[in-house]
Design a protein around this motif. Structure first.
Motif, PDB file in Angstrom:
ATOM      1  N   ASN A  21      22.558 -18.676 -13.237  1.00  0.00           N
ATOM      2  CA  ASN A  21      23.573 -18.437 -14.257  1.00  0.00           C
ATOM      3  C   ASN A  21      24.738 -17.623 -13.708  1.00  0.00           C
ATOM      4  N   LYS A  22      25.090 -17.896 -12.445  1.00  0.00           N
ATOM      5  CA  LYS A  22      26.198 -17.217 -11.774  1.00  0.00           C
ATOM      6  C   LYS A  22      27.425 -18.134 -11.753  1.00  0.00           C
ATOM      7  N   TRP A  23      28.579 -17.567 -12.063  1.00  0.00           N
ATOM      8  CA  TRP A  23      29.819 -18.326 -11.931  1.00  0.00           C
ATOM      9  C   TRP A  23      30.148 -18.504 -10.457  1.00  0.00           C
ATOM     10  N   VAL A  24      30.437 -19.744 -10.074  1.00  0.00           N
ATOM     11  CA  VAL A  24      30.715 -20.060  -8.668  1.00  0.00           C
ATOM     12  C   VAL A  24      32.006 -20.863  -8.607  1.00  0.00           C
ATOM     13  N   ASN A  25      32.963 -20.360  -7.870  1.00  0.00           N
ATOM     14  CA  ASN A  25      34.256 -21.035  -7.737  1.00  0.00           C
ATOM     15  C   ASN A  25      34.180 -21.996  -6.561  1.00  0.00           C
ATOM     16  N   GLN A  26      33.611 -23.173  -6.789  1.00  0.00           N
ATOM     17  CA  GLN A  26      33.317 -24.067  -5.669  1.00  0.00           C
ATOM     18  C   GLN A  26      33.280 -25.522  -6.117  1.00  0.00           C
ATOM     19  N   LYS A  27      33.904 -26.392  -5.329  1.00  0.00           N
ATOM     20  CA  LYS A  27      33.804 -27.828  -5.565  1.00  0.00           C
ATOM     21  C   LYS A  27      32.378 -28.301  -5.272  1.00  0.00           C
ATOM     22  N   ALA A  28      31.971 -29.333  -5.970  1.00  0.00           N
ATOM     23  CA  ALA A  28      30.622 -29.867  -5.766  1.00  0.00           C
ATOM     24  C   ALA A  28      30.540 -30.706  -4.494  1.00  0.00           C
ATOM     25  N   LYS A  29      31.579 -31.483  -4.195  1.00  0.00           N
ATOM     26  CA  LYS A  29      31.533 -32.397  -3.053  1.00  0.00           C
ATOM     27  C   LYS A  29      32.773 -32.227  -2.177  1.00  0.00           C
ATOM     28  N   ASN A  30      32.559 -32.294  -0.878  1.00  0.00           N
ATOM     29  CA  ASN A  30      33.632 -32.295   0.115  1.00  0.00           C
ATOM     30  C   ASN A  30      34.544 -31.076   0.018  1.00  0.00           C
TER      31      ASN A  30
ATOM     32  N   VAL B 264      28.710 -25.739 -33.395  1.00  0.00           N
ATOM     33  CA  VAL B 264      27.890 -25.495 -32.218  1.00  0.00           C
ATOM     34  C   VAL B 264      28.643 -26.014 -30.998  1.00  0.00           C
ATOM     35  N   ILE B 265      28.951 -25.142 -30.061  1.00  0.00           N
ATOM     36  CA  ILE B 265      29.647 -25.527 -28.824  1.00  0.00           C
ATOM     37  C   ILE B 265      28.637 -25.426 -27.686  1.00  0.00           C
ATOM     38  N   ASP B 266      28.197 -26.581 -27.195  1.00  0.00           N
ATOM     39  CA  ASP B 266      27.162 -26.608 -26.163  1.00  0.00           C
ATOM     40  C   ASP B 266      27.794 -26.812 -24.790  1.00  0.00           C
ATOM     41  N   GLU B 267      27.322 -26.065 -23.793  1.00  0.00           N
ATOM     42  CA  GLU B 267      27.824 -26.121 -22.410  1.00  0.00           C
ATOM     43  C   GLU B 267      29.350 -26.019 -22.378  1.00  0.00           C
TER      44      GLU B 267
ATOM     45  N   ARG C 230      27.107 -12.618 -43.786  1.00  0.00           N
ATOM     46  CA  ARG C 230      26.621 -12.201 -42.465  1.00  0.00           C
ATOM     47  C   ARG C 230      27.735 -11.467 -41.706  1.00  0.00           C
ATOM     48  N   ARG C 231      27.288 -10.598 -40.843  1.00  0.00           N
ATOM     49  CA  ARG C 231      28.229  -9.814 -40.033  1.00  0.00           C
ATOM     50  C   ARG C 231      28.902 -10.668 -38.970  1.00  0.00           C
ATOM     51  N   PHE C 232      28.089 -11.427 -38.236  1.00  0.00           N
ATOM     52  CA  PHE C 232      28.613 -12.131 -37.068  1.00  0.00           C
ATOM     53  C   PHE C 232      29.225 -13.473 -37.460  1.00  0.00           C
ATOM     54  N   GLU C 233      30.468 -13.676 -37.057  1.00  0.00           N
ATOM     55  CA  GLU C 233      31.170 -14.937 -37.286  1.00  0.00           C
ATOM     56  C   GLU C 233      31.225 -15.796 -36.027  1.00  0.00           C
ATOM     57  N   LYS C 234      30.767 -15.200 -34.922  1.00  0.00           N
ATOM     58  CA  LYS C 234      30.809 -15.905 -33.644  1.00  0.00           C
ATOM     59  C   LYS C 234      29.683 -15.382 -32.777  1.00  0.00           C
ATOM     60  N   MET C 235      29.085 -16.272 -31.969  1.00  0.00           N
ATOM     61  CA  MET C 235      28.070 -15.836 -31.025  1.00  0.00           C
ATOM     62  C   MET C 235      28.294 -16.512 -29.674  1.00  0.00           C
ATOM     63  N   TYR C 236      27.965 -15.789 -28.617  1.00  0.00           N
ATOM     64  CA  TYR C 236      28.067 -16.308 -27.246  1.00  0.00           C
ATOM     65  C   TYR C 236      26.770 -15.975 -26.541  1.00  0.00           C
ATOM     66  N   GLU C 237      26.047 -17.020 -26.148  1.00  0.00           N
ATOM     67  CA  GLU C 237      24.799 -16.851 -25.411  1.00  0.00           C
ATOM     68  C   GLU C 237      24.918 -17.599 -24.093  1.00  0.00           C
ATOM     69  N   GLN C 238      24.757 -16.875 -22.989  1.00  0.00           N
ATOM     70  CA  GLN C 238      24.798 -17.495 -21.668  1.00  0.00           C
ATOM     71  C   GLN C 238      23.507 -17.169 -20.936  1.00  0.00           C
ATOM     72  N   VAL C 239      22.675 -18.186 -20.773  1.00  0.00           N
ATOM     73  CA  VAL C 239      21.388 -18.039 -20.089  1.00  0.00           C
ATOM     74  C   VAL C 239      21.184 -19.239 -19.175  1.00  0.00           C
ATOM     75  N   GLY C 240      20.193 -19.152 -18.306  1.00  0.00           N
ATOM     76  CA  GLY C 240      19.882 -20.247 -17.407  1.00  0.00           C
ATOM     77  C   GLY C 240      19.365 -21.471 -18.150  1.00  0.00           C
TER      78      GLY C 240
ATOM     79  N   THR D 195      25.802 -21.639 -23.433  1.00  0.00           N
ATOM     80  CA  THR D 195      26.211 -22.293 -22.192  1.00  0.00           C
ATOM     81  C   THR D 195      25.478 -21.691 -21.004  1.00  0.00           C
ATOM     82  N   THR D 196      25.528 -22.394 -19.894  1.00  0.00           N
ATOM     83  CA  THR D 196      25.207 -21.797 -18.602  1.00  0.00           C
ATOM     84  C   THR D 196      26.527 -21.455 -17.926  1.00  0.00           C
ATOM     85  N   ALA D 197      26.462 -20.844 -16.757  1.00  0.00           N
ATOM     86  CA  ALA D 197      27.666 -20.617 -15.970  1.00  0.00           C
ATOM     87  C   ALA D 197      28.126 -21.950 -15.378  1.00  0.00           C
TER      88      ALA D 197
END
Length: 580
Positions: free
Chosen positions: A343-352, A220-223, A114-124, A252-254
């Motif tokens: 699926n947007k990268w957000v530079n933000q703490k979850a709490k406080n 398989v690398i999940d999330e 196969r051609r592809f040795e690596k894949m990256y899928e980022q969806v919601g 993964t998702t963002a």
């Protein structure tokens, strides 16, 4: 303009063989009949471009419909295990066909591999990620044709890793023939294929620390966004040396940490598929579906761009609408919505979190104004060995506007360890000029003083004072005074810091602060959390667990203590306007 109804129709009606379906899918994406984001369009254009040059000297790959369809047929052997379709045969969505068709359909004509040795899928979220990964994992165990195949399913925590493993178990149990050919060992989280002597194993990042040797056929690398380091990918890649046809699949998702290996992978992948940037990586399959940076995330037609599967059937679309409605009504749900549905990268703490990083990012200026003759306060937060030493230069631009610039220092002897523990690119920030590396194991005062004096000379500002945290600063304060510079001690108490901390944030939210996008200041600001006393006074703090730094944010608040007094006595002359 494509309507939602048109989008659904055009995403669900395809005829012909696999090649014809994928070509038609890509054309519908590119001409707008299927609503998609720019990077999804790039992935489709890449596929069409590759077809136009297949089996040439420069491009020794061919698209095999048989190989691609074989992987898709394997998925369609199984039944849905959850939801309203549970118990019915899986019918691969055209997006899943695009992914599996690419990953398994492209073949190297020289090797037959196969051609592809690596894949990256980022969806919601809820776009058949676990189902796709489970299908790939079980396919690589036997039908793909590798004896002694080893498949590793990795996720940061056991619960996440089990999502794919459990889906694979459910798919096998639901197949009346295959359930007799595979053996499931729930106690050890293994699936075995007896005839080929192949094994699928569940792993978490804690398992990687055991130091065992690995020889994966498929990893398989999940999330991936939840991993703090690239150890999972690095370990799997190093273990694939003995395999002739291996694959790493990242889906993964963002996430809400932009200083992580997944965000670096996302940035790299974005360059690979960008037709306007020459980054060639023909062995990496990439597809990214997202709500784009300047788009309204609360517009349903934008939201479906991140959700190519779930947006095309009634139940899934209704769920998206519910998530959208909740995010509009409840601010506390928006962070999850932005990262998981949009699926947007957000530079933000979850709490406080102290700072809303979206509002902070809007304060970045394209051009820094001329600072000659402008009043400046320097805020100093000095460390001894462990933390960063930070200088913030805060300028009174008039019209209630302030500019903040920052520079940090780090001891050379601790740099390597700090990069490992903090997991951020200090070496890159040194190269870019945002941090000064100081020889030895401690911060030396003369470097701090020299930097302030050099900046004053270079930029021509009027230095009002140096405000400082008294911890570790008595000697450097005295040295500044010897240079004829006013120094102001700022006690690190709620009484001293609460109002300036609140005021600085309010100015950011009102658009009265500009900065230059300094990544170190951005990083520290995103890590800062509120620490409140019983009277609702606040000061900055960092989470007790973890190695995230807030030093540049602290020095900014320190400078603002003094700047508040200057602004209160300002004559309000308009010295700055964004149009200047």
């Amino acid at each position: 303009m494509t309507t939602l109804e048109d989008h659904i129709k055009n995403s669900t009606s395809f005829t012909g063989n696999l090649r014809e379906q994928l070509i038609e899918y890509c054309n519908r994406i590119l001409d707008g009949r299927i609503i998609a984001c720019t990077k999804h369009k790039w992935a489709c254009q890449r596929f069409l471009n590759d077809l136009s040059k297949e089996n040439t000297k420069e491009f020794p790959y061919v698209f095999s419909e048989n190989e691609g369809q074989r992987a898709i047929n394997w998925l369609q052997e199984f039944k849905h295990s959850k939801g309203e379709l549970a118990g019915t045969k899986i019918k691969a969505h055209i997006f899943i066909k695009f992914v599996l068709g690419n990953v398994y359909g492209w073949i190297n004509v020289n090797t037959g591999y196969r051609r592809f040795e690596k894949m990256y899928e980022q969806v919601g979220r809820k776009n058949a990620k676990s189902q796709t990964l489970a299908s790939m994992a079980t396919y690589e165990l036997a039908p793909y044709g590798v004896l002694g195949s080893e498949v590793y399913c990795l996720a940061p925590v056991s619960k996440q890793a089990k999502a794919v493993f459990n889906e694979a178990c459910n798919m096998i149990r639901g197949h009346r023939i295959l359930r007799r050919k595979y053996k499931i060992r729930e106690s050890t989280h293994e699936i075995l294929h007896r005839k080929s002597n192949s094994t699928m194993t569940l792993f978490t990042k804690e398992d990687l620390k055991k130091g065992d040797s690995y020889n994966p056929q498929l990893a398989v690398i999940d999330e991936y966004h939840l991993f703090d380091t690239s150890e999972a990918v690095d370990t799997m890649e190093s273990g694939m040396g003995a395999r002739y046809n291996p694959l790493i699949a990242i889906i993964t998702t963002a996430g809400r940490k932009v200083f992580c290996p997944c965000k670096e992978e996302y940035d790299y992948c974005s360059k690979v598929i960008n037709p306007y940037i020459t980054v060639n990586d023909d062995k990496y399959f990439i597809v990214i579906c997202e709500v784009e940076e300047k788009e309204d995330p609360f517009d349903l037609l934008n939201l479906i761009k991140a959700n190519p599967v779930v947006s095309t059937y009634e139940t899934g679309l209704n769920k998206l609408k519910e998530k959208l409605k909740t995010a509009i009504e409840r601010a506390d749900k928006r962070l999850e919505y932005f990262t998981k549905q949009c699926n947007k990268w957000v530079n933000q703490k979850a709490k406080n979190a102290y700072m809303n990083m979206e509002k902070w990012s809007k304060c970045e200026a394209e051009k820094i104004p001329d600072l000659k003759g402008i009043t400046c306060v320097v805020g100093l937060d000095k460390s001894d060995k462990i933390d960063l030493t930070s200088l913030t230069f805060e300028f009174d631009l008039g019209n209630d506007m302030v500019l903040v610039l920052n520079h940090c220092f780090i001891p050379e002897d601790t740099l390597e360890d700090k990069m490992k523990t903090d997991k951020v690119p200090y070496d890159l920030w040194i190269e870019q000029g945002y941090i000064t590396k100081i020889p030895g194991a401690k911060i030396k005062d003369e470097y701090i003083i020299e930097h302030v004096l050099e900046e004053k000379k270079k930029l021509g500002f009027v230095l009002d004072s140096v405000a400082y945290d008294p911890w570790h600063c008595s000697d450097v304060a005295e040295s500044f005074e010897n240079e004829g510079i006013l120094t102001i001690e700022i006690p690190q108490t709620y009484a001293s810091l609460s109002e300036p901390t609140k005021d600085f944030r309010a100015k950011v939210y009102d658009g009265e602060v500009i900065h230059d996008g300094n990544p170190v200041l951005n990083y520290c600001m995103s890590n800062a959390v509120e620490d409140k006393d019983r009277k609702e006074n606040i000061k900055l703090w960092k989470e007790k667990q973890g190695n995230e730094r807030i030093d540049a944010a602290v020095s900014t608040v320190i400078s603002h203590v003094r700047m508040m007094a200057i602004l209160e006595n300002s004559d309000k002359d308009i010295l700055y306007s964004p149009d200047n």
